[in-house]
Design a protein around this motif. Structure first.
Motif, PDB file in Angstrom:
ATOM      1  N   TYR A 420       0.966  -1.731   0.222  1.00  0.00           N
ATOM      2  CA  TYR A 420       0.527  -0.086   0.148  1.00  0.00           C
ATOM      3  C   TYR A 420       0.759   1.260  -0.188  1.00  0.00           C
ATOM      4  CZ  TYR A 420      -3.716  -3.434   0.852  1.00  0.00           C
ATOM      5  OH  TYR A 420      -4.238  -4.422   1.242  1.00  0.00           O
ATOM      6  N   ASP A 421      -0.078   2.311  -0.226  1.00  0.00           N
ATOM      7  CA  ASP A 421       0.676   3.919  -0.506  1.00  0.00           C
ATOM      8  C   ASP A 421       0.713   4.315   0.793  1.00  0.00           C
ATOM      9  OD1 ASP A 421       1.228   6.631  -0.839  1.00  0.00           O
ATOM     10  OD2 ASP A 421       1.999   6.203  -2.895  1.00  0.00           O
ATOM     11  N   ALA A 422       2.076   4.774   1.489  1.00  0.00           N
ATOM     12  CA  ALA A 422       1.747   5.166   2.777  1.00  0.00           C
ATOM     13  C   ALA A 422       1.081   6.261   3.078  1.00  0.00           C
ATOM     14  CB  ALA A 422       3.086   5.346   3.874  1.00  0.00           C
ATOM     15  N   ALA A 423       1.138   7.049   1.914  1.00  0.00           N
ATOM     16  CA  ALA A 423       1.086   8.745   1.672  1.00  0.00           C
ATOM     17  C   ALA A 423      -0.375   8.430   1.169  1.00  0.00           C
ATOM     18  CB  ALA A 423       1.604   9.398   0.817  1.00  0.00           C
ATOM     19  N   GLU A 424      -0.717   7.931   0.626  1.00  0.00           N
ATOM     20  CA  GLU A 424      -2.387   7.721   0.453  1.00  0.00           C
ATOM     21  C   GLU A 424      -3.389   7.299   1.451  1.00  0.00           C
ATOM     22  OE1 GLU A 424      -6.025   5.451  -2.110  1.00  0.00           O
ATOM     23  OE2 GLU A 424      -3.178   5.074  -2.300  1.00  0.00           O
ATOM     24  N   LEU A 425      -2.418   6.534   2.387  1.00  0.00           N
ATOM     25  CA  LEU A 425      -3.440   6.001   3.495  1.00  0.00           C
ATOM     26  C   LEU A 425      -3.390   7.127   4.270  1.00  0.00           C
ATOM     27  CD1 LEU A 425      -2.729   2.298   3.418  1.00  0.00           C
ATOM     28  CD2 LEU A 425      -4.319   3.594   3.113  1.00  0.00           C
ATOM     29  N   ARG A 426      -2.114   7.772   4.464  1.00  0.00           N
ATOM     30  CA  ARG A 426      -2.627   8.835   5.568  1.00  0.00           C
ATOM     31  C   ARG A 426      -3.012   9.739   5.430  1.00  0.00           C
ATOM     32  NH1 ARG A 426       3.701   7.234   6.388  1.00  0.00           N
ATOM     33  NH2 ARG A 426       3.433   5.843   8.097  1.00  0.00           N
ATOM     34  N   GLU A 427      -2.877  10.280   3.708  1.00  0.00           N
ATOM     35  CA  GLU A 427      -4.170  11.598   3.931  1.00  0.00           C
ATOM     36  C   GLU A 427      -5.720  11.016   3.841  1.00  0.00           C
ATOM     37  OE1 GLU A 427      -3.889  12.017   0.027  1.00  0.00           O
ATOM     38  OE2 GLU A 427      -1.682  13.240  -0.117  1.00  0.00           O
ATOM     39  N   LYS A 428      -6.026   9.769   4.130  1.00  0.00           N
ATOM     40  CA  LYS A 428      -7.318   9.125   4.291  1.00  0.00           C
ATOM     41  C   LYS A 428      -7.759   9.005   5.866  1.00  0.00           C
ATOM     42  CE  LYS A 428      -8.515   6.685  -0.047  1.00  0.00           C
ATOM     43  NZ  LYS A 428      -9.190   8.013  -0.020  1.00  0.00           N
ATOM     44  N   GLY A 429      -6.925   9.002   6.647  1.00  0.00           N
ATOM     45  CA  GLY A 429      -6.718   9.324   7.734  1.00  0.00           C
ATOM     46  C   GLY A 429      -5.861   7.770   8.757  1.00  0.00           C
ATOM     47  N   PHE A 430      -5.812   7.278   7.962  1.00  0.00           N
ATOM     48  CA  PHE A 430      -5.098   6.018   8.937  1.00  0.00           C
ATOM     49  C   PHE A 430      -3.365   6.312   9.349  1.00  0.00           C
ATOM     50  CE2 PHE A 430      -8.350   4.431   5.574  1.00  0.00           C
ATOM     51  CZ  PHE A 430      -8.691   3.274   6.542  1.00  0.00           C
ATOM     52  N   SER A 431      -3.307   5.801   9.794  1.00  0.00           N
ATOM     53  CA  SER A 431      -2.289   5.236  10.383  1.00  0.00           C
ATOM     54  C   SER A 431      -1.794   4.159   9.928  1.00  0.00           C
ATOM     55  CB  SER A 431      -2.225   4.652  12.225  1.00  0.00           C
ATOM     56  OG  SER A 431      -2.559   6.188  12.884  1.00  0.00           O
ATOM     57  N   TYR A 432      -0.299   4.187   9.130  1.00  0.00           N
ATOM     58  CA  TYR A 432      -0.149   3.218   8.442  1.00  0.00           C
ATOM     59  C   TYR A 432       1.597   2.730   9.029  1.00  0.00           C
ATOM     60  CZ  TYR A 432       2.004   1.093   4.800  1.00  0.00           C
ATOM     61  OH  TYR A 432       2.680   0.081   4.069  1.00  0.00           O
ATOM     62  N   TYR A 433       1.716   1.152   8.674  1.00  0.00           N
ATOM     63  CA  TYR A 433       3.291   0.648   9.084  1.00  0.00           C
ATOM     64  C   TYR A 433       3.524  -0.445   8.098  1.00  0.00           C
ATOM     65  CZ  TYR A 433       2.355   2.303  13.901  1.00  0.00           C
ATOM     66  OH  TYR A 433       1.933   3.504  15.388  1.00  0.00           O
ATOM     67  N   GLY A 434       4.452  -0.146   7.927  1.00  0.00           N
ATOM     68  CA  GLY A 434       4.894  -1.359   6.880  1.00  0.00           C
ATOM     69  C   GLY A 434       6.676  -2.144   7.120  1.00  0.00           C
ATOM     70  N   ILE A 435       6.630  -2.476   6.482  1.00  0.00           N
ATOM     71  CA  ILE A 435       8.448  -2.773   7.073  1.00  0.00           C
ATOM     72  C   ILE A 435       9.320  -2.574   6.326  1.00  0.00           C
ATOM     73  CG2 ILE A 435       9.379  -5.046   6.723  1.00  0.00           C
ATOM     74  CD1 ILE A 435       7.177  -5.239   8.411  1.00  0.00           C
ATOM     75  N   GLY A 436      10.814  -1.777   7.051  1.00  0.00           N
ATOM     76  CA  GLY A 436      11.734  -1.399   7.163  1.00  0.00           C
ATOM     77  C   GLY A 436      11.508   0.219   5.976  1.00  0.00           C
ATOM     78  N   ILE A 437      10.368   0.520   6.636  1.00  0.00           N
ATOM     79  CA  ILE A 437      10.077   2.243   6.050  1.00  0.00           C
ATOM     80  C   ILE A 437      10.000   2.980   8.152  1.00  0.00           C
ATOM     81  CG2 ILE A 437       7.894   3.844   5.486  1.00  0.00           C
ATOM     82  CD1 ILE A 437       7.114   1.374   4.354  1.00  0.00           C
ATOM     83  N   LYS A 438      10.787   4.007   8.333  1.00  0.00           N
ATOM     84  CA  LYS A 438      10.139   4.001   9.562  1.00  0.00           C
ATOM     85  C   LYS A 438       9.376   5.253   9.205  1.00  0.00           C
ATOM     86  CE  LYS A 438      12.701   7.825  12.534  1.00  0.00           C
ATOM     87  NZ  LYS A 438      13.733   8.574  13.148  1.00  0.00           N
ATOM     88  N   GLN A 439       8.484   4.795  10.265  1.00  0.00           N
ATOM     89  CA  GLN A 439       6.715   5.985  10.509  1.00  0.00           C
ATOM     90  C   GLN A 439       7.100   6.971  10.551  1.00  0.00           C
ATOM     91  OE1 GLN A 439       4.326   4.124  11.061  1.00  0.00           O
ATOM     92  NE2 GLN A 439       3.218   5.915  11.946  1.00  0.00           N
ATOM     93  N   GLY A 440       6.311   7.786   9.374  1.00  0.00           N
ATOM     94  CA  GLY A 440       6.310   8.424   8.910  1.00  0.00           C
ATOM     95  C   GLY A 440       7.606   9.125   7.890  1.00  0.00           C
ATOM     96  N   VAL A 441       7.865   8.116   7.313  1.00  0.00           N
ATOM     97  CA  VAL A 441       8.813   7.904   6.062  1.00  0.00           C
ATOM     98  C   VAL A 441       7.789   7.358   4.390  1.00  0.00           C
ATOM     99  CG1 VAL A 441      10.578   7.618   4.282  1.00  0.00           C
ATOM    100  CG2 VAL A 441      10.772   7.592   7.135  1.00  0.00           C
ATOM    101  N   GLN A 442       7.574   8.631   3.717  1.00  0.00           N
ATOM    102  CA  GLN A 442       6.825   7.824   2.482  1.00  0.00           C
ATOM    103  C   GLN A 442       7.830   7.177   1.719  1.00  0.00           C
ATOM    104  OE1 GLN A 442       5.252  11.048   0.395  1.00  0.00           O
ATOM    105  NE2 GLN A 442       5.139   9.784  -1.445  1.00  0.00           N
ATOM    106  N   GLN A 443       7.070   5.808   1.622  1.00  0.00           N
ATOM    107  CA  GLN A 443       7.708   4.878   0.727  1.00  0.00           C
ATOM    108  C   GLN A 443       6.813   4.089  -0.435  1.00  0.00           C
ATOM    109  OE1 GLN A 443       4.626   3.758   1.540  1.00  0.00           O
ATOM    110  NE2 GLN A 443       4.663   1.168   1.127  1.00  0.00           N
ATOM    111  N   GLU A 444       8.131   3.830  -1.000  1.00  0.00           N
ATOM    112  CA  GLU A 444       7.064   3.293  -3.151  1.00  0.00           C
ATOM    113  C   GLU A 444       6.949   2.220  -2.464  1.00  0.00           C
ATOM    114  OE1 GLU A 444       8.887   3.408  -7.399  1.00  0.00           O
ATOM    115  OE2 GLU A 444      10.145   4.131  -5.849  1.00  0.00           O
ATOM    116  N   THR A 445       5.375   2.471  -2.839  1.00  0.00           N
ATOM    117  CA  THR A 445       5.014   1.190  -2.903  1.00  0.00           C
ATOM    118  C   THR A 445       5.206   0.370  -3.759  1.00  0.00           C
ATOM    119  OG1 THR A 445       2.574   1.532  -4.971  1.00  0.00           O
ATOM    120  CG2 THR A 445       1.965   1.900  -2.933  1.00  0.00           C
ATOM    121  N   ILE A 446       5.224  -1.258  -4.099  1.00  0.00           N
ATOM    122  CA  ILE A 446       5.421  -2.507  -4.842  1.00  0.00           C
ATOM    123  C   ILE A 446       5.261  -1.943  -6.175  1.00  0.00           C
ATOM    124  CG2 ILE A 446       5.809  -4.225  -5.111  1.00  0.00           C
ATOM    125  CD1 ILE A 446       6.180  -4.456  -2.117  1.00  0.00           C
ATOM    126  N   LYS A 447       6.789  -2.202  -7.607  1.00  0.00           N
ATOM    127  CA  LYS A 447       5.568  -2.280  -8.673  1.00  0.00           C
ATOM    128  C   LYS A 447       6.242  -3.142  -9.503  1.00  0.00           C
ATOM    129  CE  LYS A 447       5.358   2.716  -9.526  1.00  0.00           C
ATOM    130  NZ  LYS A 447       6.078   2.782  -7.710  1.00  0.00           N
TER     131      LYS A 447
END
Length: 447
Positions: A420-447
């Protein structure tokens, strides 16, 4: 040609069916009468895309048959494959009792030259034990029937096994005689017409090739997960790092996706078995021990994020889990990270609502009624405090997050596969946690 495949599990059923697909007369054998009766009716013991249709087609064309009678089935066959399970023992070694039992049955019943092939994943030296078992049975019968033992390891990916068999990267065969090589060349001739390489080698090297291949892939996964954990500490984005190193032809872009650990029937078992084999021969596999350790720890990474987010207050909370199988396109629950995560949540007094497109029935064998099984991915979300993406099934990649937000009680997503796209989800009001991404850092989704 006529072949027999003993064992109708994942490897045996795929092997037998694919050989039948290219016109070879195949009998698949198993001691489980119920399984054989089901197969005769087109009811498969496993889920694998495309396999059911292929079984039905070749059964109808009478190229593929199923039997519990090994005695009749191996008589007159050119090749007899041993494709039974080799479960890990308590010490991590591969249990060969089923393989050797089949070898003895073959020795009791063959009546002409046969190439006996170990298709199961077995330690180096197994072919020698198989040969000895067959020789002992022939001696008890008082007959001298020629045979050879060969090793033909499988390299099938669950979820893509049909393509892997029909369009292989390579076919590895270990033989000890020219006659066996001739028979195996004839058997695989339909596959060679499309340019797929057939690699002959000695038997011990073929046995080792299978373990080495799986150990290398497991190593890549654990290495990347280790890097992902360091990325979180340092504020880096592992998906950017993955792109940066994956473009190097020496490394490649496969098996370097961070996640929550590998599972399934192969990698965990084979890594343990190779470590054990080395130990028995006075050698320590230091890298593989680290690979195994990293993988076990990685299965708890998502849970640790959950625990920290909720300050350890998990009792009474409800968690929606999307994906139960260890990977997409299979119902295999063996060593699945989902089991570790769910068990830890239940131990803390949490409730779990789960959904998987294929693995629900398989999950019930282990989890029983300890969790709620949703009718679909959205129903599993109702009143959940958080969503856990555990297995990256295609249908989970682009959900309607407006609906997701309305169904859930909380607005937290723990993405164990970084889909998932962290920035998109945070814009929608979700708290988002991925793997290998510091909380608050926008990550590029898998392509």
């Amino acid at each position: 040609m006529k072949i027999a495949v003993v064992g109708t599990g994942y490897v045996g059923l795929v092997t037998g069916t694919c050989f039948a697909e290219v016109g070879i007369d195949v009998t698949c054998i198993d001691i489980d009468k119920r399984k054989i009766e089901n197969l005769k009716q087109g009811i498969l013991p496993i889920y694998e895309p495309g396999l059911e249709e292929m079984v039905l087609r070749n059964t109808q064309k009478e190229r593929l048959s199923f039997s519990t009678d090994i005695a009749t089935s191996v008589q007159g066959c050119d090749v007899a494959f041993i494709a039974v399970g080799t479960p890990p023992g308590e010490d991590g070694s591969a249990d060969l009792k089923y393989v050797l039992a089949v070898a003895r049955s073959i020795g009791q019943n063959i009546n002409d030259y046969t190439v006996v092939v170990t298709k199961s994943t077995v330690p180096v030296g197994t072919a020698r034990k198989v040969q000895q078992a067959i020789e002992e049975e022939l001696e008890l019968r008082g007959v001298s029937i020629p045979f050879d033992v060969a090793s033909n390891p499988e390299f099938l990916k669950e979820g893509a096994a049909i393509d892997d068999f029909l369009k292989p990267d390579r076919i590895v065969v270990g033989v000890s005689s020219e006659r066996a090589e001739e028979v195996m060349t004839k058997l695989y001739k339909p596959f060679l017409m499309n340019g797929h390489p057939l690699i002959f080698m000695d038997v011990p090297s073929a046995e080792m090739t299978k373990y080495a291949a799986n150990a290398m892939l497991a190593t890549k996964i654990s290495f990347m997960n280790d890097i992902a954990n360091l990325c979180e500490v340092m504020g880096a984005d592992v998906n950017m790092v993955r792109k940066g190193i994956g473009s190097d032809a020496r490394i490649g872009n496969k098996f370097i996706y961070p996640g929550i650990g590998y599972g399934g029937s192969c990698f965990p078992k084979d890594v343990k078995a190779l470590i054990r084999t080395a130990s028995e021969n006075g050698y320590e596999m230091q890298v593989l021990k680290a690979v195994e350790s990293v993988n076990e720890n990685q299965k708890s990474v998502l849970y640790n994020k959950i625990y920290k987010h909720f300050d350890g207050e998990l009792a009474g909370k409800t968690f929606a889990v999307w994906g139960l199988s260890f990977k997409p396109k299979t119902d295999d629950m063996r060593e699945a990270p989902s089991l570790v995560i769910i068990q830890k949540l239940l131990e803390q007094g949490a409730k779990v609502r789960a959904y998987d497109p294929v693995a629900m029935k398989e999950a019930e064998h282990t989890l029983k009624d300890s969790i709620y099984y949703g009718k679909d991915e959205y129903e599993a979300l109702i009143d959940a405090d958080a969503l856990l993406l555990v297995t990256e099934w295609p249908e989970f990649r682009s959900p309607n997050f407006n609906v997701v937000g309305k169904l859930m009680k909380g607005q937290v997503i723990f993405d164990g596969r970084n889909i998932y796209d962290a920035a998109e989800l945070r814009e929608k009001g979700f708290s988002y946690y991925g793997i290998g991404i510091k909380q608050g850092v926008q990550q590029e989704t898998i392509k």
